[in-house]
Design a protein around this motif. Structure first.
Motif, PDB file in Angstrom:
ATOM      1  N   PHE A 112       0.819  -1.209   0.000  1.00  0.00           N
ATOM      2  CA  PHE A 112       0.000   0.000   0.000  1.00  0.00           C
ATOM      3  C   PHE A 112       0.851   1.257   0.000  1.00  0.00           C
ATOM      4  N   LEU A 113       1.858   1.315   0.867  1.00  0.00           N
ATOM      5  CA  LEU A 113       2.669   2.530   0.965  1.00  0.00           C
ATOM      6  C   LEU A 113       3.477   2.779  -0.300  1.00  0.00           C
ATOM      7  N   ALA A 114       3.842   1.722  -1.026  1.00  0.00           N
ATOM      8  CA  ALA A 114       4.638   1.889  -2.240  1.00  0.00           C
ATOM      9  C   ALA A 114       3.802   2.233  -3.462  1.00  0.00           C
ATOM     10  N   ALA A 115       2.496   1.898  -3.443  1.00  0.00           N
ATOM     11  CA  ALA A 115       1.718   2.103  -4.666  1.00  0.00           C
ATOM     12  C   ALA A 115       0.341   2.716  -4.461  1.00  0.00           C
ATOM     13  N   GLY A 116      -0.253   2.629  -3.307  1.00  0.00           N
ATOM     14  CA  GLY A 116      -1.635   3.055  -3.118  1.00  0.00           C
ATOM     15  C   GLY A 116      -1.915   4.528  -3.381  1.00  0.00           C
ATOM     16  N   PRO A 117      -1.305   5.435  -2.625  1.00  0.00           N
ATOM     17  CA  PRO A 117      -1.598   6.856  -2.858  1.00  0.00           C
ATOM     18  C   PRO A 117      -1.212   7.327  -4.254  1.00  0.00           C
ATOM     19  N   GLY A 118      -0.096   6.857  -4.759  1.00  0.00           N
ATOM     20  CA  GLY A 118       0.339   7.257  -6.094  1.00  0.00           C
ATOM     21  C   GLY A 118      -0.594   6.767  -7.184  1.00  0.00           C
ATOM     22  N   ALA A 119      -1.130   5.552  -7.022  1.00  0.00           N
ATOM     23  CA  ALA A 119      -2.059   5.018  -8.026  1.00  0.00           C
ATOM     24  C   ALA A 119      -3.330   5.850  -8.094  1.00  0.00           C
ATOM     25  N   ALA A 120      -3.809   6.312  -6.955  1.00  0.00           N
ATOM     26  CA  ALA A 120      -5.008   7.142  -6.950  1.00  0.00           C
ATOM     27  C   ALA A 120      -4.757   8.484  -7.627  1.00  0.00           C
ATOM     28  N   VAL A 121      -3.583   9.064  -7.402  1.00  0.00           N
ATOM     29  CA  VAL A 121      -3.263  10.356  -8.018  1.00  0.00           C
ATOM     30  C   VAL A 121      -3.018  10.197  -9.517  1.00  0.00           C
ATOM     31  N   VAL A 122      -2.322   9.150  -9.917  1.00  0.00           N
ATOM     32  CA  VAL A 122      -2.053   8.925 -11.339  1.00  0.00           C
ATOM     33  C   VAL A 122      -3.358   8.656 -12.092  1.00  0.00           C
ATOM     34  N   ARG A 123      -4.322   8.013 -11.457  1.00  0.00           N
ATOM     35  CA  ARG A 123      -5.617   7.785 -12.100  1.00  0.00           C
ATOM     36  C   ARG A 123      -6.309   9.115 -12.372  1.00  0.00           C
ATOM     37  N   ILE A 124      -6.196  10.047 -11.467  1.00  0.00           N
ATOM     38  CA  ILE A 124      -6.808  11.364 -11.656  1.00  0.00           C
ATOM     39  C   ILE A 124      -6.149  12.084 -12.833  1.00  0.00           C
ATOM     40  N   CYS A 125      -4.837  11.976 -12.936  1.00  0.00           N
ATOM     41  CA  CYS A 125      -4.078  12.695 -13.968  1.00  0.00           C
ATOM     42  C   CYS A 125      -3.960  11.925 -15.277  1.00  0.00           C
ATOM     43  N   GLY A 126      -4.567  10.768 -15.401  1.00  0.00           N
ATOM     44  CA  GLY A 126      -4.415   9.916 -16.574  1.00  0.00           C
ATOM     45  C   GLY A 126      -4.648  10.581 -17.913  1.00  0.00           C
ATOM     46  N   PRO A 127      -5.788  11.256 -18.128  1.00  0.00           N
ATOM     47  CA  PRO A 127      -6.001  11.894 -19.428  1.00  0.00           C
ATOM     48  C   PRO A 127      -4.981  12.982 -19.738  1.00  0.00           C
ATOM     49  N   ALA A 128      -4.554  13.709 -18.731  1.00  0.00           N
ATOM     50  CA  ALA A 128      -3.553  14.752 -18.963  1.00  0.00           C
ATOM     51  C   ALA A 128      -2.204  14.137 -19.323  1.00  0.00           C
ATOM     52  N   LEU A 129      -1.890  12.978 -18.742  1.00  0.00           N
ATOM     53  CA  LEU A 129      -0.635  12.310 -19.076  1.00  0.00           C
ATOM     54  C   LEU A 129      -0.666  11.734 -20.488  1.00  0.00           C
ATOM     55  N   ALA A 130      -1.832  11.269 -20.918  1.00  0.00           N
ATOM     56  CA  ALA A 130      -1.958  10.648 -22.234  1.00  0.00           C
ATOM     57  C   ALA A 130      -2.085  11.665 -23.357  1.00  0.00           C
ATOM     58  N   ALA A 131      -2.205  12.938 -23.039  1.00  0.00           N
ATOM     59  CA  ALA A 131      -2.391  13.961 -24.071  1.00  0.00           C
ATOM     60  C   ALA A 131      -1.171  14.084 -24.971  1.00  0.00           C
ATOM     61  N   ARG A 132      -0.016  13.833 -24.433  1.00  0.00           N
ATOM     62  CA  ARG A 132       1.211  13.928 -25.227  1.00  0.00           C
ATOM     63  C   ARG A 132       1.834  12.542 -25.300  1.00  0.00           C
ATOM     64  N   PRO A 133       1.828  11.915 -26.470  1.00  0.00           N
ATOM     65  CA  PRO A 133       2.364  10.555 -26.585  1.00  0.00           C
ATOM     66  C   PRO A 133       3.877  10.519 -26.421  1.00  0.00           C
TER      67      PRO A 133
ATOM     68  N   SER B  71       6.253   2.549 -23.136  1.00  0.00           N
ATOM     69  CA  SER B  71       6.795   3.746 -22.502  1.00  0.00           C
ATOM     70  C   SER B  71       5.764   4.393 -21.575  1.00  0.00           C
ATOM     71  N   ASP B  72       4.523   4.459 -22.028  1.00  0.00           N
ATOM     72  CA  ASP B  72       3.465   5.043 -21.189  1.00  0.00           C
ATOM     73  C   ASP B  72       3.217   4.199 -19.944  1.00  0.00           C
ATOM     74  N   LEU B  73       3.239   2.875 -20.076  1.00  0.00           N
ATOM     75  CA  LEU B  73       3.058   2.011 -18.915  1.00  0.00           C
ATOM     76  C   LEU B  73       4.190   2.188 -17.907  1.00  0.00           C
ATOM     77  N   LEU B  74       5.419   2.264 -18.408  1.00  0.00           N
ATOM     78  CA  LEU B  74       6.558   2.465 -17.518  1.00  0.00           C
ATOM     79  C   LEU B  74       6.485   3.831 -16.835  1.00  0.00           C
ATOM     80  N   GLU B  75       6.063   4.848 -17.591  1.00  0.00           N
ATOM     81  CA  GLU B  75       5.917   6.185 -17.019  1.00  0.00           C
ATOM     82  C   GLU B  75       4.890   6.183 -15.890  1.00  0.00           C
ATOM     83  N   ARG B  76       3.762   5.541 -16.109  1.00  0.00           N
ATOM     84  CA  ARG B  76       2.729   5.498 -15.061  1.00  0.00           C
ATOM     85  C   ARG B  76       3.178   4.698 -13.853  1.00  0.00           C
ATOM     86  N   LEU B  77       3.892   3.605 -14.088  1.00  0.00           N
ATOM     87  CA  LEU B  77       4.388   2.796 -12.975  1.00  0.00           C
ATOM     88  C   LEU B  77       5.378   3.589 -12.126  1.00  0.00           C
ATOM     89  N   MET B  78       6.316   4.266 -12.765  1.00  0.00           N
ATOM     90  CA  MET B  78       7.303   5.045 -12.020  1.00  0.00           C
ATOM     91  C   MET B  78       6.649   6.223 -11.297  1.00  0.00           C
TER      92      MET B  78
END
Length: 141
Positions: free
Chosen positions: A39-60, A76-83
């Motif tokens: 949870f501490l390694a992925a939980g809060p970040g996953a929730a924030v990245v989900r919110i920002c998903g469309p903005a991250l995908a705007a630029r391939p 590349s996009d999957l690795l970016e979201r994971l990191m």
């Protein structure tokens, strides 16, 4: 919202509530430690990245000149979201822990509860809209 989207949206908060319930296990339990670390390694970040998903995908992703891998952009996009997920989670954990240390109210239970509540709130937030990409002169494409 489809039931599948709801389930995906609720996975990070569920992990937080699972980690909180793991506090009832005995100290030093492997299951307790695993629930906390995941949870501490992925939980809060996953929730924030989900919110920002469309903005991250705007630029391939921009790949190398030679395209040997046809799925470079997707990988590349999957690795970016994971990191981003891991780094944002660690950053949020550090900020929340620092606030509790600064106020002389630090305890692992308080930090975990605060992070779980923040993750739950983030899971209910709507996604950001992607703004149109801009050219060098500032006009939208």
């Amino acid at each position: 919202m489809t039931p599948q989207e709801l389930v995906v949206r609720m996975v990070p908060p569920f992990g937080g509530w699972l980690a909180l319930s793991a506090l009832a296990l005995p100290d030093g339990s492997a299951l307790r430690g695993a629930a906390m670390i995941v949870f501490l390694a992925a939980g809060p970040g996953a929730a924030v990245v989900r919110i920002c998903g469309p903005a991250l995908a705007a630029r391939p992703a921009e790949g190398p000149v030679e395209r040997r891998d046809p799925a470079f952009a997707r990988h590349s996009d999957l690795l970016e979201r994971l990191m981003l997920t891991v780094f944002l989670s660690v950053a949020v954990v550090l900020v929340v822990a620092t606030v509790f240390i600064a106020t002389h109210a630090f305890s692992a239970q308080r930090v975990l509860l605060t992070l779980t509540l923040l993750t739950t709130v983030a899971a209910f937030c709507p996604r950001l809209r992607a703004s149109p990409t801009r050219t060098a002169k500032g006009t939208a494409l």
